[in-house]
Design a protein around this motif. Structure first.
Motif, PDB file in Angstrom:
ATOM      1  N   LEU A 297      41.258  42.384  31.906  1.00 12.31           N
ATOM      2  CA  LEU A 297      40.796  41.241  32.701  1.00 12.31           C
ATOM      3  C   LEU A 297      39.657  40.520  31.966  1.00 12.31           C
ATOM      4  O   LEU A 297      39.618  39.296  31.874  1.00 12.31           O
ATOM      5  CB  LEU A 297      40.301  41.787  34.046  1.00 12.31           C
ATOM      6  CG  LEU A 297      40.248  40.876  35.250  1.00 12.31           C
ATOM      7  CD1 LEU A 297      41.617  40.267  35.517  1.00 12.31           C
ATOM      8  CD2 LEU A 297      39.790  41.691  36.483  1.00 12.31           C
ATOM      9  N   PHE A 298      38.729  41.309  31.422  1.00 11.70           N
ATOM     10  CA  PHE A 298      37.591  40.752  30.695  1.00 11.70           C
ATOM     11  C   PHE A 298      38.082  39.981  29.467  1.00 11.70           C
ATOM     12  O   PHE A 298      37.661  38.846  29.218  1.00 11.70           O
ATOM     13  CB  PHE A 298      36.628  41.872  30.283  1.00 11.70           C
ATOM     14  CG  PHE A 298      35.364  41.369  29.639  1.00 11.70           C
ATOM     15  CD1 PHE A 298      34.193  41.264  30.376  1.00 11.70           C
ATOM     16  CD2 PHE A 298      35.342  40.998  28.299  1.00 11.70           C
ATOM     17  CE1 PHE A 298      33.025  40.784  29.790  1.00 11.70           C
ATOM     18  CE2 PHE A 298      34.187  40.506  27.709  1.00 11.70           C
ATOM     19  CZ  PHE A 298      33.022  40.403  28.451  1.00 11.70           C
TER      20      PHE A 298
ATOM     21  N   LEU B 155      36.853  52.431  39.804  1.00 11.04           N
ATOM     22  CA  LEU B 155      37.386  51.240  39.121  1.00 11.04           C
ATOM     23  C   LEU B 155      38.405  51.635  38.065  1.00 11.04           C
ATOM     24  O   LEU B 155      38.260  52.668  37.399  1.00 11.04           O
ATOM     25  CB  LEU B 155      36.251  50.460  38.448  1.00 11.04           C
ATOM     26  CG  LEU B 155      35.201  49.829  39.367  1.00 11.04           C
ATOM     27  CD1 LEU B 155      34.107  49.175  38.529  1.00 11.04           C
ATOM     28  CD2 LEU B 155      35.845  48.810  40.304  1.00 11.04           C
TER      29      LEU B 155
ATOM     30  N   TRP C  56      30.309  46.928  31.960  1.00  8.25           N
ATOM     31  CA  TRP C  56      30.915  46.235  33.099  1.00  8.25           C
ATOM     32  C   TRP C  56      32.299  46.741  33.463  1.00  8.25           C
ATOM     33  O   TRP C  56      32.701  46.594  34.633  1.00  8.25           O
ATOM     34  CB  TRP C  56      30.973  44.728  32.836  1.00  8.25           C
ATOM     35  CG  TRP C  56      29.628  44.078  32.765  1.00  8.25           C
ATOM     36  CD1 TRP C  56      28.759  44.127  31.706  1.00  8.25           C
ATOM     37  CD2 TRP C  56      28.979  43.298  33.781  1.00  8.25           C
ATOM     38  NE1 TRP C  56      27.619  43.419  32.002  1.00  8.25           N
ATOM     39  CE2 TRP C  56      27.736  42.895  33.267  1.00  8.25           C
ATOM     40  CE3 TRP C  56      29.334  42.885  35.069  1.00  8.25           C
ATOM     41  CZ2 TRP C  56      26.841  42.104  33.989  1.00  8.25           C
ATOM     42  CZ3 TRP C  56      28.455  42.100  35.797  1.00  8.25           C
ATOM     43  CH2 TRP C  56      27.222  41.717  35.255  1.00  8.25           C
ATOM     44  N   ALA C  57      33.082  47.281  32.508  1.00  7.19           N
ATOM     45  CA  ALA C  57      34.432  47.744  32.881  1.00  7.19           C
ATOM     46  C   ALA C  57      34.346  48.903  33.881  1.00  7.19           C
ATOM     47  O   ALA C  57      35.047  48.838  34.909  1.00  7.19           O
ATOM     48  CB  ALA C  57      35.253  48.093  31.646  1.00  7.19           C
TER      49      ALA C  57
ATOM     50  N   GLN D 296      31.181  52.080  40.923  1.00  3.52           N
ATOM     51  CA  GLN D 296      32.049  51.894  39.752  1.00  3.52           C
ATOM     52  C   GLN D 296      33.050  53.033  39.574  1.00  3.52           C
ATOM     53  O   GLN D 296      33.942  52.941  38.740  1.00  3.52           O
ATOM     54  CB  GLN D 296      31.204  51.831  38.476  1.00  3.52           C
ATOM     55  CG  GLN D 296      30.288  50.638  38.352  1.00  3.52           C
ATOM     56  CD  GLN D 296      29.447  50.739  37.094  1.00  3.52           C
ATOM     57  OE1 GLN D 296      28.863  51.796  36.816  1.00  3.52           O
ATOM     58  NE2 GLN D 296      29.380  49.662  36.331  1.00  3.52           N
TER      59      GLN D 296
ATOM     60  N   LEU E 281      33.207  40.381  37.023  1.00  3.46           N
ATOM     61  CA  LEU E 281      33.620  40.748  35.662  1.00  3.46           C
ATOM     62  C   LEU E 281      34.159  39.528  34.906  1.00  3.46           C
ATOM     63  O   LEU E 281      33.781  39.280  33.753  1.00  3.46           O
ATOM     64  CB  LEU E 281      34.701  41.833  35.743  1.00  3.46           C
ATOM     65  CG  LEU E 281      35.215  42.356  34.416  1.00  3.46           C
ATOM     66  CD1 LEU E 281      34.223  43.350  33.823  1.00  3.46           C
ATOM     67  CD2 LEU E 281      36.584  43.021  34.584  1.00  3.46           C
ATOM     68  N   THR E 282      35.029  38.760  35.546  1.00  2.31           N
ATOM     69  CA  THR E 282      35.595  37.599  34.853  1.00  2.31           C
ATOM     70  C   THR E 282      34.524  36.527  34.657  1.00  2.31           C
ATOM     71  O   THR E 282      34.502  35.851  33.624  1.00  2.31           O
ATOM     72  CB  THR E 282      36.816  37.022  35.597  1.00  2.31           C
ATOM     73  OG1 THR E 282      36.469  36.771  36.945  1.00  2.31           O
ATOM     74  CG2 THR E 282      37.978  37.982  35.562  1.00  2.31           C
TER      75      THR E 282
ATOM     76  N   ARG F  63      40.392  46.578  33.812  1.00  4.26           N
ATOM     77  CA  ARG F  63      39.260  45.652  33.771  1.00  4.26           C
ATOM     78  C   ARG F  63      38.916  45.216  32.340  1.00  4.26           C
ATOM     79  O   ARG F  63      38.423  44.108  32.123  1.00  4.26           O
ATOM     80  CB  ARG F  63      38.054  46.263  34.490  1.00  4.26           C
ATOM     81  CG  ARG F  63      38.212  46.122  36.016  1.00  4.26           C
ATOM     82  CD  ARG F  63      37.271  47.026  36.768  1.00  4.26           C
ATOM     83  NE  ARG F  63      35.857  46.783  36.533  1.00  4.26           N
ATOM     84  CZ  ARG F  63      35.108  45.887  37.202  1.00  4.26           C
ATOM     85  NH1 ARG F  63      35.642  45.150  38.154  1.00  4.26           N
ATOM     86  NH2 ARG F  63      33.828  45.753  36.933  1.00  4.26           N
TER      87      ARG F  63
ATOM     88  N   ASP G 258      35.865  42.294  40.518  1.00  6.77           N
ATOM     89  CA  ASP G 258      36.638  41.676  39.437  1.00  6.77           C
ATOM     90  C   ASP G 258      36.168  40.244  39.190  1.00  6.77           C
ATOM     91  O   ASP G 258      36.192  39.759  38.054  1.00  6.77           O
ATOM     92  CB  ASP G 258      38.133  41.685  39.782  1.00  6.77           C
ATOM     93  CG  ASP G 258      38.745  43.084  39.644  1.00  6.77           C
ATOM     94  OD1 ASP G 258      38.053  44.002  39.146  1.00  6.77           O
ATOM     95  OD2 ASP G 258      39.922  43.251  40.032  1.00  6.77           O
TER      96      ASP G 258
END
Ligand SMILES: Nc1ncnc2c1ncn2[C@@H]1O[C@H](COP(=O)(O)OP(=O)(O)O)[C@@H](O)[C@H]1O
Ligand SMILES: [Mg+2]
Length: 268
Positions: free
Chosen positions: A193-194, A185, A169-170, A182, A85-86, A190, A82
């Motif tokens: 979050l992104f 996930l 990426w998610a 992945q 990702l951020t 996500r 995570d």
């Protein structure tokens, strides 16, 4: 003195090499436009992209080599965290804010010359995959540091570039097509979050799933046509089942649309 050329293996390009602290890439019709973009990024102080240094005696683009680590497939744990990702969302936001003041040179040619997805807001990267991000060691481990490989940059919208990035990426993908790390996930969580880390507008959040659907359709056609007309890496990707992966991602999106929309709702 002979200078050693170390081949760099990516997704499609042939002839990308490292020479000392530089990278050399064969020129393409879109290279002048990409060079102008990289020069603009440098001028406005965006330092998370290679610098354009000119062309060499063989007519190749010279870029700075960005020190760090680029994750390979199967993706390692640090690339699917995570925190990664951020960090990539914040990196994309910084890039967009820097690119927004760029005016492409008159008559600029981009690799994908099709019309922008809406009124163009900026020149996007359009290919922010893990293999196109350099990670660096921080106190919180390896995190996204810089964007590389601007070959597919083109005028587009923030949302379209966000969708392309979360696709990888998610990720927005059927679990059978994901890298092992992945698979478990929570892609819907996500995506949220992104979007929060990027600071995506409420209007763009509302359009995200529909834009992903449009993007899958476009990617399918584009890759099929490139495989046919350009061959090379594109043909290899197509023969390797890229079309089926896009179709499955589109079906996965339909099946998970409600979960993604719920996750994107304010206050959820
Ligand atoms: N400027 C750069 N700095 C550091 N590494 C780079 C740079 N350019 C390319 N690379 C490395 O070479 C690989 C292939 O280059 P890339 O530009 O992504 O080509 P492709 O179009 O084939 O994906 C990248 O995934 C990365 O590992
Ligand atoms: Mg690449």
């Amino acid at each position: 003195m002979s200078v050693r050329e170390i081949p760099l293996i990516g997704d499609v390009s042939e002839g990308v090499v490292r020479v000392g602290a530089t990278v050399r890439r064969p020129m393409r019709p879109s290279s002048p436009a990409v060079h102008a973009l990289l020069r603009h990024l440098e001028a406005v102080g965006f330092d998370r992209a290679p610098r354009f240094l000119g062309t060499d005696e063989r007519g190749r683009t010279i870029l700075t080599y960005v020190e760090g680590v680029v994750p390979a497939h199967p993706l390692p744990a640090y690339a699917v965290s995570d925190e990664a990702l951020t960090a990539v969302a914040r990196l994309l936001r910084r890039f967009h804010d820097a690119a927004a003041s760029f005016t492409p040179p008159p008559g600029a040619t981009w690799e994908d010359g099709s019309a922008p997805e809406g009124p163009a807001e900026l020149v996007g990267h359009c290919d922010v995959t893990p293999a196109n991000v350099v990670f660096r060691e921080t106190t919180q481990g390896l995190l996204p540091y810089a964007l590389i490989d601007f070959d597919l940059a083109r005028p587009t919208t923030r949302l379209f570039d966000v969708v392309t990035t979360v696709r990888h990426w998610a990720p927005l993908a059927d679990p059978v097509d994901r890298d092992p790390m992945q698979r478990s996930l929570d892609a819907a969580a996500r995506v949220r979050l992104f979007c929060d880390a990027y600071g995506l507008s409420a209007r763009d959040r509302l359009m995200l799933v529909e834009t992903a659907r449009i993007r899958f359709g476009r990617s399918y056609t584009l890759m099929r046509d490139r495989a046919r007309t350009l061959g090379g890496g594109w043909a290899r990707m197509w023969a390797g089942g890229a079309g089926g992966r896009i179709r499955r991602a589109a079906a996965w999106l339909d099946a998970n649309e409600d979960a993604i929309q719920r996750s994107l709702l304010p206050g959820s």
